[in-house]
Design an enzyme around this catalytic site. Structure first.
Site, PDB file in Angstrom:
ATOM      1  N   HIS A   1      57.582 -19.759   7.404  1.00 25.94           N
ATOM      2  CA  HIS A   1      57.547 -20.950   7.194  1.00 25.94           C
ATOM      3  C   HIS A   1      57.620 -21.629   8.754  1.00 25.94           C
ATOM      4  CE1 HIS A   1      61.750 -19.678   7.724  1.00 25.94           C
ATOM      5  NE2 HIS A   1      62.053 -19.810   6.381  1.00 25.94           N
TER       6      HIS A   1
ATOM      7  N   ASP B   1      57.984 -20.071  -0.357  1.00 31.93           N
ATOM      8  CA  ASP B   1      59.497 -20.151   0.089  1.00 31.93           C
ATOM      9  C   ASP B   1      60.072 -20.842  -1.349  1.00 31.93           C
ATOM     10  OD1 ASP B   1      62.124 -19.942   0.968  1.00 31.93           O
ATOM     11  OD2 ASP B   1      61.748 -21.288   2.730  1.00 31.93           O
TER      12      ASP B   1
ATOM     13  N   PHE C   1      70.213 -25.452   0.353  1.00 34.29           N
ATOM     14  CA  PHE C   1      68.909 -25.465   0.861  1.00 34.29           C
ATOM     15  C   PHE C   1      67.755 -24.972  -0.164  1.00 34.29           C
ATOM     16  CE2 PHE C   1      71.346 -25.353   4.751  1.00 34.29           C
ATOM     17  CZ  PHE C   1      70.895 -26.633   5.364  1.00 34.29           C
TER      18      PHE C   1
ATOM     19  N   HIS D   1      61.836 -16.238  -3.545  1.00 37.09           N
ATOM     20  CA  HIS D   1      63.250 -15.872  -3.710  1.00 37.09           C
ATOM     21  C   HIS D   1      63.159 -15.933  -5.311  1.00 37.09           C
ATOM     22  CE1 HIS D   1      64.620 -16.574   0.411  1.00 37.09           C
ATOM     23  NE2 HIS D   1      63.622 -17.657   0.415  1.00 37.09           N
TER      24      HIS D   1
ATOM     25  N   ASN E   1      65.335 -25.468   4.332  1.00 41.86           N
ATOM     26  CA  ASN E   1      65.296 -24.921   5.657  1.00 41.86           C
ATOM     27  C   ASN E   1      64.122 -24.061   5.774  1.00 41.86           C
ATOM     28  OD1 ASN E   1      66.141 -23.332   7.730  1.00 41.86           O
ATOM     29  ND2 ASN E   1      67.939 -22.563   6.792  1.00 41.86           N
TER      30      ASN E   1
HETATM   31  O1  DOR Z   1      65.529 -23.444   2.124  1.00 38.08           O
HETATM   32  C1  DOR Z   1      65.587 -22.515   2.042  1.00 38.08           C
HETATM   33  N1  DOR Z   1      66.297 -21.779   1.041  1.00 38.08           N
HETATM   34  N2  DOR Z   1      65.356 -21.754   3.282  1.00 38.08           N
HETATM   35  C2  DOR Z   1      65.545 -20.444   3.129  1.00 38.08           C
HETATM   36  O2  DOR Z   1      65.198 -19.949   4.245  1.00 38.08           O
HETATM   37  C3  DOR Z   1      66.188 -19.637   2.168  1.00 38.08           C
HETATM   38  C4  DOR Z   1      66.141 -20.445   1.105  1.00 38.08           C
HETATM   39  C5  DOR Z   1      67.038 -19.855  -0.183  1.00 38.08           C
HETATM   40  O3  DOR Z   1      67.358 -18.710  -0.037  1.00 38.08           O
HETATM   41  O4  DOR Z   1      67.519 -20.620  -0.764  1.00 38.08           O
END
Ligand code: DOR
Length: 422
Positions: A227, A300, A318, A54, A273
């Site tokens: 994941h 992730d 998350f 991300h 998540n």
């Molecule tokens: O923990 C997470 N953060 N899981 C995800 O699927 C999305 C991600 C986020 O974009 O922050």
């Protein structure tokens, strides 16, 4: 441009100098006047490829940008990352995908390959411009609504049918919202019960994995499970592969080492998540990575600004950062994995899944994407040392085995002795 990498043990096996010029990796003669990179005692692997990063640009440049995320990736030994589509706005058009691609090129540290959204605005209803994204200069091949599950089976079926035409793949965030519930924030089990936190059961993931492998069989298309976090999901993926279904799966470094009891302190750093799971799941994930049921490690990497993360556990965002530490976490969690297998799960297989033909190999004639690792180093992580813009680092204070020393992207040294060269 020419480079000589001296003294490295290639894939942990034979020690051999590597020569690089404009044509890529060479054999035979060292190029004249080449820059020398001392890799004595280090292991050379093909540059790492992350299927799941991300980068937050556009929209949340206070948490990360394509440039700062590229810097973190290079420090972690990556030479290509797939930038997830859950930006603001989402990467759901060819224009948005091209912008991510071009900002990645401008940063110039790793290849930033956009992931396209499956549905418009990640809303789960109408398919995004999958064909236009695929046919654009960005050549998008991986599509995902990650952060959200494509929960409508009809939409998922159509997406699988559509991407088949151009050899694409849907990467699914497997989580049935009707089983997970809107307030869930950790694994549902003994720990969540004791802490009074609303939990997700593992079955919320497993039912979607089971459904989607059947949809992949029905459509004859490729599905990738992002994941994977439970032993039950591993069982389903193992079964599906045995049936010849075209499914691949990834696991994150954090799900290979961290367990749900870390939530005892209500520290939102550990809110992620899918959630951290009990030790039995972690064991099953390690075994599945070793035996090939899980194909790849994906970070992730999910940077968050302090004002989104530093809240009461239930309210915090998350996610955790992970690009800089991924290789060391894998070495620490699964120390028996041979270097050839590390290269497989962190470079060649993710490159193949994403269709990045320039990555994942140290073959002569390929572009020189190389990472050099000190296998015996032990490093205590300090969150202040990160080059990411965010500080949600779950490894702070932990000692991890091995260290990325140098990274070479397209023949250019991007990281030397652990530090960015630009
Ligand atoms: O923990 C997470 N953060 N899981 C995800 O699927 C999305 C991600 C986020 O974009 O922050």
């Amino acid at each position: 441009m020419s480079l000589v990498i001296t003294g490295a043990s290639v894939l942990g096996e034979k020690t051999q100098d590597l020569y690089v010029d404009d044509a890529g990796l060479l054999v035979d003669e060292p190029p004249l006047g080449a820059e020398v990179l001392d890799a004595d005692g280090l292991v050379a692997l093909p540059g790492l490829v992350d299927l799941h990063t991300h980068l937050r640009e556009p929209g949340r440049e206070d948490a990360e940008t394509i440039l700062t995320g590229s810097r973190a990736a290079a420090v972690g030994g990556y030479t290509a990352v797939l930038a997830m589509a859950n930006t603001s706005p989402a990467t759901d058009t060819a224009e948005a995908a091209l912008r991510v691609l071009d900002l990645g090129r401008e940063a110039g540290l790793v290849d930033v390959q956009p992931v396209g959204a499956v549905t418009k605005g990640l809303a789960g209803e109408e398919l995004a411009e999958l064909g236009l994204m695929a046919r654009s200069r960005a050549k998008v091949r991986v599509f995902s609504d990650d952060g959200k599950c494509v929960h409508d089976a009809r939409v998922m079926r159509r997406a699988l049918e559509y991407v088949k035409a151009f050899g694409g793949v849907v990467s699914q965030h497997a989580q049935d919202p009707s089983l997970a519930g809107p307030t869930a924030c950790c694994h549902e089990g003994e720990v969540s019960g004791r802490l009074g936190l609303p939990g997700w059961p593992g079955i919320a993931e497993e039912v979607i994995v089971a459904r989607d492998v059947m949809l992949a069989r029905h459509t004859g298309s490729r599905v990738h499970i992002a994941h994977v976090s439970t032993a039950g999901s591993v069982e389903v993926v193992r079964w599906a592969k045995g049936q010849g279904i075209d499914v691949t799966a990834e696991v994150t470094p954090h799900h290979l080492l961290l367990t749900t009891d870390l939530l005892e302190g209500y520290d939102p750093t550990f809110k992620v998540n899918p959630p951290l799971r009990p030790g039995e799941d972690v064991e099953a994930l390690r075994a599945a990575l070793t035996d090939g049921t899980i194909d790849a490690v994906a970070t992730d990497h999910a940077p968050h600004a302090r004002h989104d993360k530093e809240h009461a556990f239930v309210d915090a965002a998350f996610g955790m950062i992970g690009l800089e530490t991924a290789l060391a976490v894998v070495r620490t969690a699964v120390p028996d994995l041979a270097w050839t297998d590390v290269a497989r799960v962190m470079s060649s297989t993710p490159a193949r899944i994403a269709g990045l033909t320039d990555h994942g190999s140290l073959e002569v004639g390929t572009p020189a994407h190389v990472v050099l690792v000190d296998p015996s180093a032990s490093v205590t992580v300090d969150r202040a040392d990160s080059v990411s813009l965010s500080r949600n680092n779950p490894w702070h204070g932990r000692s991890l085995t091995s260290r990325v020393v140098h990274t070479v992207h397209a023949g250019r040294v991007t990281v030397r002795d652990g530090a960015l060269t630009s």
